[in-house]
Scaffold this active site. Structure first.
Site, PDB file in Angstrom:
ATOM      1  N   GLU A  23       2.468  13.953  27.790  1.00  0.00           N
ATOM      2  CA  GLU A  23       2.765  12.674  28.444  1.00  0.00           C
ATOM      3  C   GLU A  23       1.914  11.492  27.973  1.00  0.00           C
ATOM      4  O   GLU A  23       1.120  10.937  28.749  1.00  0.00           O
ATOM      5  CB  GLU A  23       2.642  12.816  29.969  1.00  0.00           C
ATOM      6  CG  GLU A  23       3.631  13.798  30.558  1.00  0.00           C
ATOM      7  CD  GLU A  23       3.547  13.902  32.079  1.00  0.00           C
ATOM      8  OE1 GLU A  23       2.716  13.215  32.702  1.00  0.00           O
ATOM      9  OE2 GLU A  23       4.316  14.688  32.651  1.00  0.00           O
ATOM     10  N   GLU A  74       7.840  20.696  32.305  1.00  0.00           N
ATOM     11  CA  GLU A  74       7.368  20.528  33.682  1.00  0.00           C
ATOM     12  C   GLU A  74       8.529  20.056  34.537  1.00  0.00           C
ATOM     13  O   GLU A  74       9.328  19.221  34.111  1.00  0.00           O
ATOM     14  CB  GLU A  74       6.287  19.434  33.805  1.00  0.00           C
ATOM     15  CG  GLU A  74       4.941  19.790  33.281  1.00  0.00           C
ATOM     16  CD  GLU A  74       3.927  18.659  33.476  1.00  0.00           C
ATOM     17  OE1 GLU A  74       4.110  17.807  34.366  1.00  0.00           O
ATOM     18  OE2 GLU A  74       2.955  18.629  32.703  1.00  0.00           O
TER      19      GLU A  74
HETATM   20  O1  IFM Z   1       0.176  16.947  37.653  1.00  0.00           O
HETATM   21  C1  IFM Z   1       0.910  16.196  36.747  1.00  0.00           C
HETATM   22  C2  IFM Z   1       0.740  16.741  35.339  1.00  0.00           C
HETATM   23  O2  IFM Z   1      -0.590  16.781  34.956  1.00  0.00           O
HETATM   24  C3  IFM Z   1       1.486  15.872  34.360  1.00  0.00           C
HETATM   25  N1  IFM Z   1       2.855  15.705  34.760  1.00  0.00           N
HETATM   26  C4  IFM Z   1       3.126  15.317  36.118  1.00  0.00           C
HETATM   27  C5  IFM Z   1       2.382  16.222  37.085  1.00  0.00           C
HETATM   28  C6  IFM Z   1       2.659  15.784  38.532  1.00  0.00           C
HETATM   29  O3  IFM Z   1       2.224  14.474  38.719  1.00  0.00           O
END
Ligand code: IFM
Length: 449
Positions: A165, A357
């Site tokens: 990210e 994710e």
């Molecule tokens: O916890 C975070 C993760 O580190 C990166 N993506 C989003 C998740 C939730 O905010």
């Protein structure tokens, strides 16, 4: 109604080093920008830090057993750069490196496929002091680290991700200052840092492959906009596609500023127009480095806007009605974004997509019967997976990693937002599988949701 996923679909769960490991001062780990940021008064809710987190550094064997018991087939974790290279470069900390070897061995022995991310925001403080992502050398620092990790683990780890990210660690870490290292850079400086992150990614891909000495699979894990159509009408789909692929705002929150250089070897025209002479000087050689071929595209998907063709066909966001479902974090629940993000990414970049994710924060506790009842998480995941099934069965998406395996340190929110399939009591560090973990076990086993 049920949906079946392809037989070879990869089912997993994810975490990141700073969010779960703890052991901040153990075995020679060096400080990261998150260690420093957490010390700043007011930076993190209630002054929480990742010093102990879930103490996974000391409990990883039990955590791997827990994952095996939950039926997890693949586990995406990140490596703490400063556990391995305490100053970010230079001396290797053998004890830190050995930890990841032990983790990988434990996973493999439990029949769980390790998926390693090299950088999930915990940038070495020592390198930050030397300029961090603003320094033209920063891609080389990252490449060295990538090579060290690949030499150590690529005999056992096949799937690698470079960075997680960039939209967030540049947007919040270097834009509005809400995340470490807490900088509020000017737009030209932010664009320099972004360009160096992209170069680091490309140099990292090359370094991983070079040190691996066998074929490995390399991708990244990004987020971005998850614009999706309000209906399947061609006009609504076109409205959503336009938004998904556009760079219209002077921030980092978009897809193509990041992914076009990586997957197509060029910055998108609209970004070049928008940022015009604020863009850094870069060369054709830079773009070649950045666009080192990838094996897969990892994307983190949580929520997105619904689009339609409005009056006269003008694209517009469909407003959310009063009481629209949302998570404890206040993020709107929009399952349709799953299918369409995958479709739009695959259509533009032609790579196999993995959801690296997806999940939600909810208000969970161990009840008087010793259970953690989280029906919202089950329903959230079911809805998103049913949407994803369409893209998976079209052959576009190959795997899904739930965020997160454990409740953990949610950055500037501290421990307030619980994303885990497993509840962690942050006083005793006791783990309790939530009802969603038991439900997800059935999904991973059957491939049916
Ligand atoms: O916890 C975070 C993760 O580190 C990166 N993506 C989003 C998740 C939730 O905010």
């Amino acid at each position: 109604m049920t949906d079946a996923f392809p037989k070879d679909f990869v089912w997993g769960a994810a975490s990141s080093a700073y969010q779960i490991e703890g052991g901040a001062a153990q075995d020679g780990r060096g400080p990261s920008v998150w260690d420093t940021f957490c010390e700043r008064p007011g930076a993190v809710r209630d002054g929480h830090t990742g010093d102990v987190a879930c103490d996974h550094y000391n409990r990883f064997n039990d955590d791997v057993k827990l994952m095996a018991d939950m039926g997890v087939r693949a586990y995406r974790f990140s490596i703490s750069w400063t556990r391995v290279l305490p100053s970010g470069r230079g001396r290797i900390n053998e004890k830190g490196l050995a930890f990841y070897g032990r983790l990988v061995d434990a996973l493999l022995a439990a029949g769980i496929e390790p998926w390693a991310t090299l950088f999930h925001w915990d940038y070495p403080e020592a390198l930050q002091q030397q300029g961090g992502w603003l320094d033209r050398e920063s891609p080389e620092w990252f490449a060295r680290y990538a090579g060290v990790m690949s030499s150590a683990l690529a005999d056992r780890v096949t799937n690698w991700m470079t960075i997680n990210e960039p939209q967030i660690f540049i947007g919040h870490g270097h834009g509005d200052g809400a995340h470490a290292p807490g900088l509020k850079l000017s737009m030209p400086e932010r664009l320099v840092a972004s360009h160096h992150v992209l170069l680091a990614h490309g140099r990292g891909v090359a370094a991983i492959r070079e040190a691996a000495k066998r074929p490995v699979k390399v991708g990244w894990a990004v987020c971005g906009r998850a614009d999706h159509p309000a209906s399947e009408s061609p006009a609504d789909i076109e409205a959503a596609r336009g938004a998904f692929n556009a760079v219209t705002k002077r921030d980092s929150w978009n897809n193509t500023f990041w992914a076009d250089p990586v997957c197509l070897g060029r910055y998108p025209e609209d970004a070049l127009r928008l940022f015009a002479d604020e863009m850094p000087v870069y060369t054709a050689g830079d773009m070649k480095t950045i666009s080192a071929p990838l094996d897969f595209y990892g994307v983190n998907i949580y929520s997105g806007d619904r689009w339609r063709a409005g009056e006269g066909g003008v694209p517009e966001v469909v407003p959310q009605g009063p009481g629209h479902p949302q998570t404890a974090f206040g993020w709107p629940i929009t399952p349709g974004c799953m299918e369409w993000a995958v479709r739009f990414l695959h259509e533009r970049y032609k790579l196999p997509i993995y959801i690296t994710e997806n999940g939600m924060a909810s208000i969970d506790w161990v009840d008087s019967e010793g259970k953690v009842q989280d029906p919202q998480r089950i329903d959230f995941t079911r809805g998103y997976l049913r949407s994803l099934a369409k893209a998976a069965n079209a052959g576009l998406c190959k795997g899904y990693f739930h965020w997160s395996i454990l409740d953990n340190f949610e950055w500037a929110e501290g421990y307030r937002q619980r994303f885990g399939l497993v509840h962690v009591d942050f006083d005793t560090l006791a783990r309790t599988q939530k009802e969603s973990a038991k439900w997800y076990r059935g999904v991973m086993k059957s491939g049916v949701v």
